[in-house]
Design an enzyme around this catalytic site. Structure first.
Site, PDB file in Angstrom:
ATOM      1  N   HIS A 135       0.816  -1.225   0.000  1.00 56.52           N
ATOM      2  CA  HIS A 135       0.000   0.000   0.000  1.00 56.52           C
ATOM      3  C   HIS A 135       0.849   1.275   0.000  1.00 56.52           C
ATOM      4  O   HIS A 135       0.338   2.358  -0.308  1.00 56.52           O
ATOM      5  CB  HIS A 135      -0.910   0.030   1.234  1.00 56.52           C
ATOM      6  CG  HIS A 135      -1.885  -1.096   1.309  1.00 56.52           C
ATOM      7  ND1 HIS A 135      -2.781  -1.376   0.312  1.00 56.52           N
ATOM      8  CD2 HIS A 135      -2.099  -2.025   2.288  1.00 56.52           C
ATOM      9  CE1 HIS A 135      -3.511  -2.426   0.661  1.00 56.52           C
ATOM     10  NE2 HIS A 135      -3.112  -2.843   1.853  1.00 56.52           N
ATOM     11  N   ASP A 172      -2.910 -10.644  -1.854  1.00 58.83           N
ATOM     12  CA  ASP A 172      -3.446 -10.071  -0.619  1.00 58.83           C
ATOM     13  C   ASP A 172      -4.900  -9.667  -0.854  1.00 58.83           C
ATOM     14  O   ASP A 172      -5.299  -9.339  -1.977  1.00 58.83           O
ATOM     15  CB  ASP A 172      -2.613  -8.847  -0.239  1.00 58.83           C
ATOM     16  CG  ASP A 172      -2.937  -8.315   1.150  1.00 58.83           C
ATOM     17  OD1 ASP A 172      -2.156  -8.584   2.067  1.00 58.83           O
ATOM     18  OD2 ASP A 172      -3.958  -7.612   1.303  1.00 58.83           O
ATOM     19  N   HIS A 174      -6.421  -7.049   0.120  1.00 53.69           N
ATOM     20  CA  HIS A 174      -6.579  -5.611  -0.098  1.00 53.69           C
ATOM     21  C   HIS A 174      -5.865  -5.213  -1.388  1.00 53.69           C
ATOM     22  O   HIS A 174      -4.828  -5.771  -1.734  1.00 53.69           O
ATOM     23  CB  HIS A 174      -5.982  -4.807   1.068  1.00 53.69           C
ATOM     24  CG  HIS A 174      -6.604  -5.113   2.391  1.00 53.69           C
ATOM     25  ND1 HIS A 174      -6.100  -6.075   3.237  1.00 53.69           N
ATOM     26  CD2 HIS A 174      -7.682  -4.569   3.020  1.00 53.69           C
ATOM     27  CE1 HIS A 174      -6.836  -6.123   4.339  1.00 53.69           C
ATOM     28  NE2 HIS A 174      -7.810  -5.225   4.232  1.00 53.69           N
ATOM     29  N   ASP A 265      -4.274 -12.689   4.218  1.00 52.46           N
ATOM     30  CA  ASP A 265      -5.605 -12.292   4.675  1.00 52.46           C
ATOM     31  C   ASP A 265      -6.665 -12.712   3.667  1.00 52.46           C
ATOM     32  O   ASP A 265      -7.858 -12.532   3.894  1.00 52.46           O
ATOM     33  CB  ASP A 265      -5.679 -10.787   4.951  1.00 52.46           C
ATOM     34  CG  ASP A 265      -5.014  -9.952   3.881  1.00 52.46           C
ATOM     35  OD1 ASP A 265      -4.610 -10.505   2.839  1.00 52.46           O
ATOM     36  OD2 ASP A 265      -4.874  -8.726   4.086  1.00 52.46           O
ATOM     37  N   TYR A 305      -3.875 -12.034   9.166  1.00 53.03           N
ATOM     38  CA  TYR A 305      -4.115 -11.598  10.546  1.00 53.03           C
ATOM     39  C   TYR A 305      -4.784 -12.652  11.413  1.00 53.03           C
ATOM     40  O   TYR A 305      -5.053 -12.398  12.571  1.00 53.03           O
ATOM     41  CB  TYR A 305      -4.927 -10.288  10.527  1.00 53.03           C
ATOM     42  CG  TYR A 305      -4.252  -9.264   9.642  1.00 53.03           C
ATOM     43  CD1 TYR A 305      -3.094  -8.625  10.066  1.00 53.03           C
ATOM     44  CD2 TYR A 305      -4.717  -9.015   8.358  1.00 53.03           C
ATOM     45  CE1 TYR A 305      -2.432  -7.722   9.237  1.00 53.03           C
ATOM     46  CE2 TYR A 305      -4.067  -8.117   7.524  1.00 53.03           C
ATOM     47  CZ  TYR A 305      -2.921  -7.477   7.966  1.00 53.03           C
ATOM     48  OH  TYR A 305      -2.259  -6.599   7.144  1.00 53.03           O
TER      49      TYR A 305
END
Length: 715
Positions: A135, A172, A174, A265, A305
């Site tokens: 990110h 991922d 995200h 995740d 996570y």
């Protein structure tokens, strides 16, 4: 050589120093859990250890502005209140006095890995790092990310090692908008990301995360966004995205290096992703990527996570990098409607930029209003903590059981050649098999077949039976065997029968060349026969298919990715038999690719049957592919012919009612087996009964060495 593992204990130093419910999940225990599981499973000991180092500020400057690097450097001297105030200037970020040191170690660890892979020090590897990076932008921290580890590594690979094509695969959950922004106008980097999107209602809430964002300027087509618009995506959805979007573009792009932004995740149990892909799915994804770039794959930890899910997913990824056979995926292999809508949209958005998509029938782009609001039923998710915890424990406990019952075979690859050529140089760990089945057993299996009566054919059959027994007993993962050309059809027939007698419930036969399906083989769903040789498309049943061999690189890849692999994943075979018969016309790199990719859905259990007259180079290429070694490039890329595309379209249309992994676009919900009686047309295509239920353990066969009862030759 081998698989490299790089990490540094200091990367566990950063932690949240104040109360923040959003940031607390990015904790040191993530790295500790992954490392602990690798050690417990004995995987760390099998890897090459690289020493992590701090990246230099010049290396950080490959991507980040000097002002931003200086800002992060100053965090080393700030107090807790100042760190909290600075963190509040960014989105979902926290700083710690050790952040600058840890973030530089994370970048340096990835650069160490890339250097080792590109200089031949290792085949591939994993960098276990934190803080994550995808990110992070040129002048901003974002989403727990400080420096963009993977983006810096890609730029480093281009500048230091002279690479011209780098593929970044971001799985991922995200969207890695930082990587996208850095390379959005750069045609030397192909960036693929799938991510939870929900029509823009999931973080980071960006319209440029949708499928219609494809890059800018010369980089148009080199940004590939696949947004997931609902939670609960599972193994079939992830694999469909790879087979029908990523891999066609990747083969056309022909990368020199693959970087994985490996965020877990996206695995089951994670509170951020709320998806259902099991950890072994990531082993499949990794091995599919290893057929690219000569196997030069570098995985870099991003998110994840749920500590146990993260740890198991990391272990599965490392097992795959090490070349271990991957566990067979269990459960229904049918992508949901929402996943198909996303795949349909991204294929339509990318078609103008890629030859591999341009000639295919493209369904129109769907507007948000046409998207189905519901997909498959989900496991309990947040809102019912008790049920959620029970579901997670059941899923991950089942994974551990599967790992226990599927140990890695002591021999990964064996060759059983009747007249091995002395020029056939193989890797030291490839076994040249000298054993043979007992003579009485070989003769019993050969008795119904006149072509197996000759001594040479009997010798070859004995070697094949011995190798097949080893594969199904778990002593050998895969193998290559030869047979005299006149006995090829009969030898394949015996191999199928013997595999079924040893307890294989589903045998996938991929036949190239002039080898006809024996008339007495049952069409009861236990055998899937795909003949790539004919002059026309023939679908005799949903388990008996014939098609022409495509004549171009693009046509061959479309066949493998759009037909062979989806059917293999839908069938979930216990054993794959690949037979290269007379006039098979496969080039050595094509044969190696076919064998190499089929070992993934089959859990490594692949046996290739060759004619004795085959060139040593072909046997070597197949042995290397089944041993998990680098595959030769299929370049130059050439598009499929109209005839090949029409044949593929015709087959897919006929087969989709049974093999749902073939679907690339949304449609009305398909009828599930058992919902109602089939229509008349379905009765013509479906066998009398379906295959054994995928996921049921293979039957124990008592007296496996006993010969079969003689049967009349006409049966």
């Amino acid at each position: 050589m081998g698989t490299a593992l790089v990490y540094h204990e200091d990367m566990m130093a950063t932690r949240l120093l104040w109360d923040n419910s959003e940031c607390k999940i990015e904790c040191p225990e993530r790295l500790a859990a992954a490392l602990g599981s690798l050690r417990q499973c004995g995987l760390e000991q099998r890897c090459l250890h690289l020493a992590a180092r701090e990246a230099t500020e010049a290396e950080l400057g490959l991507v980040h502005s000097p002002e931003y690097v200086a800002l992060v450097r100053r965090t080393q001297t700030l107090g807790t209140e100042e760190l909290q105030a600075l963190s509040g200037q960014f989105d979902a970020v926290y700083f710690h006095p050790s952040t600058f040191h840890c973030a530089r170690l994370a970048v340096g660890a990835v650069l160490q890995l890339v250097d080792a892979v590109l200089t031949g020090g290792s085949n591939n590897g994993l960098a276990l790092v934190r803080p994550p990076g995808h990110h992070s932008q040129r002048a901003a921290a974002n989403g727990f990310c400080v420096f963009n580890n993977v983006a810096i590594a890609a730029e480093h690979a281009k500048r230091k090692h002279g690479l011209h094509r780098v593929l970044i695969v971001d799985w991922d959950i995200h969207h890695g908008q930082g990587i996208q922004y850095i390379f959005e106008d750069d045609p030397s980097v192909l960036y693929f990301s799938w991510h939870r999107y929900e029509h823009g209602r999931f973080w980071p809430f960006l319209p440029e995360s949708d499928a219609d964002t494809v890059g800018q300027g010369q980089g148009r087509g080199f940004t590939v966004n696949l947004p997931w618009n609902q939670v609960g995506m599972g193994n079939a959805d992830y694999l469909a995205a790879f087979l029908h979007v990523l891999l066609p573009l990747a083969f056309e792009f022909d990368p020199e290096l693959v970087l994985i932004s490996a965020g877990f995740d996206s695995a089951t149990g994670d509170p951020e992703g709320q998806m259902q892909a099991t950890p072994e799915c990531f082993a499949h994804l990794t091995q599919l990527l290893q057929v690219l770039a000569g196997g030069r794959v570098c995985a870099v930890l991003e998110g994840g996570y749920h500590l146990e899910s993260l740890a198991q997913s990391v272990c599965m990824t490392v097992r795959s990098l090490l070349g271990d056979p991957v566990p067979v995926l269990l459960g229904p292999m049918a992508p949901c409607q929402s996943a198909l809508e996303s795949i349909q949209n991204v294929r339509a958005a990318q078609a103008p930029h890629w030859k591999s998509l341009q000639q295919q029938d493209m369904a129109p782009v769907l507007s948000p209003s046409t998207h189905s609001p519901e997909g498959r039923p989900l496991l309990p998710l947040p809102g019912d903590p008790v049920c959620k915890a029970e579901a997670e424990v059941a899923s991950l406990s089942f994974l551990l059981d599967q790992q226990h019952f599927h140990p890695t075979p002591p021999v990964r690859m064996a060759v059983a050649l009747t007249a091995p050529d002395t020029a056939l140089s193989l890797s030291p760990d490839v076994l040249r098999q000298e054993g043979s089945a007992p003579k009485w057993e070989t003769e019993a299996w050969a008795r119904p077949h006149e072509s197996l009566a000759q001594d040479e054919a009997l010798t070859a059959l004995g070697k094949l039976l011995y190798l097949l027994n080893g594969i199904l007993d778990g002593k050998v993962s895969s193998g290559v065997a030869s047979t005299p050309a006149p006995a090829a059809a009969a030898t394949l027939h015996v191999a199928i029968r013997r595999g079924l007698s040893l307890g294989a419930q589903r045998v996938f036969c991929v036949v190239l060349g002039e080898l006809d399906r024996p008339l007495d083989l049952p069409d009861d769903g236990r055998i899937l026969w795909l003949n790539i040789r004919g002059k026309e498309v023939v679908t005799l049943s949903m388990f008996h298919v014939s098609m022409p061999l495509p004549g171009t690189t693009g046509g061959f890849l479309s066949c493998v990715l759009g037909l062979v692999l989806p059917m293999a994943y839908g069938f979930q075979p216990d054993l794959v038999l690949v037979a290269l018969g007379p006039d098979h016309r496969l080039q050595d790199p094509q044969a190696a690719l076919l064998a190499g990719v089929l070992r993934v859905p089959a859990g490594g259990r692949v046996l290739v049957l060759l004619e004795e007259e085959s060139a040593p180079e072909l046997a070597r290429a197949l042995a290397q592919a089944l041993n998990g070694e680098a595959l030769p490039s299929l370049r130059p890329f050439s598009t499929a012919s109209p005839e090949d595309l029409q044949a593929l379209r015709s087959l897919r249309a006929q087969l989709q009612p049974r093999w749902e992994m073939l679907r690339v676009a949304a449609s009305e919900p398909v009828q599930r087996r058992g919902d109602s009686e089939p229509s008349g047309s379905e009765l013509l295509l479906e066998p009398p009964s379906g295959p054994p239920t995928p996921g049921v353990p293979r039957r124990q066969f008592l007296g496996a060495s006993a010969p079969p009862a003689p049967r009349p030759a006409h049966q």
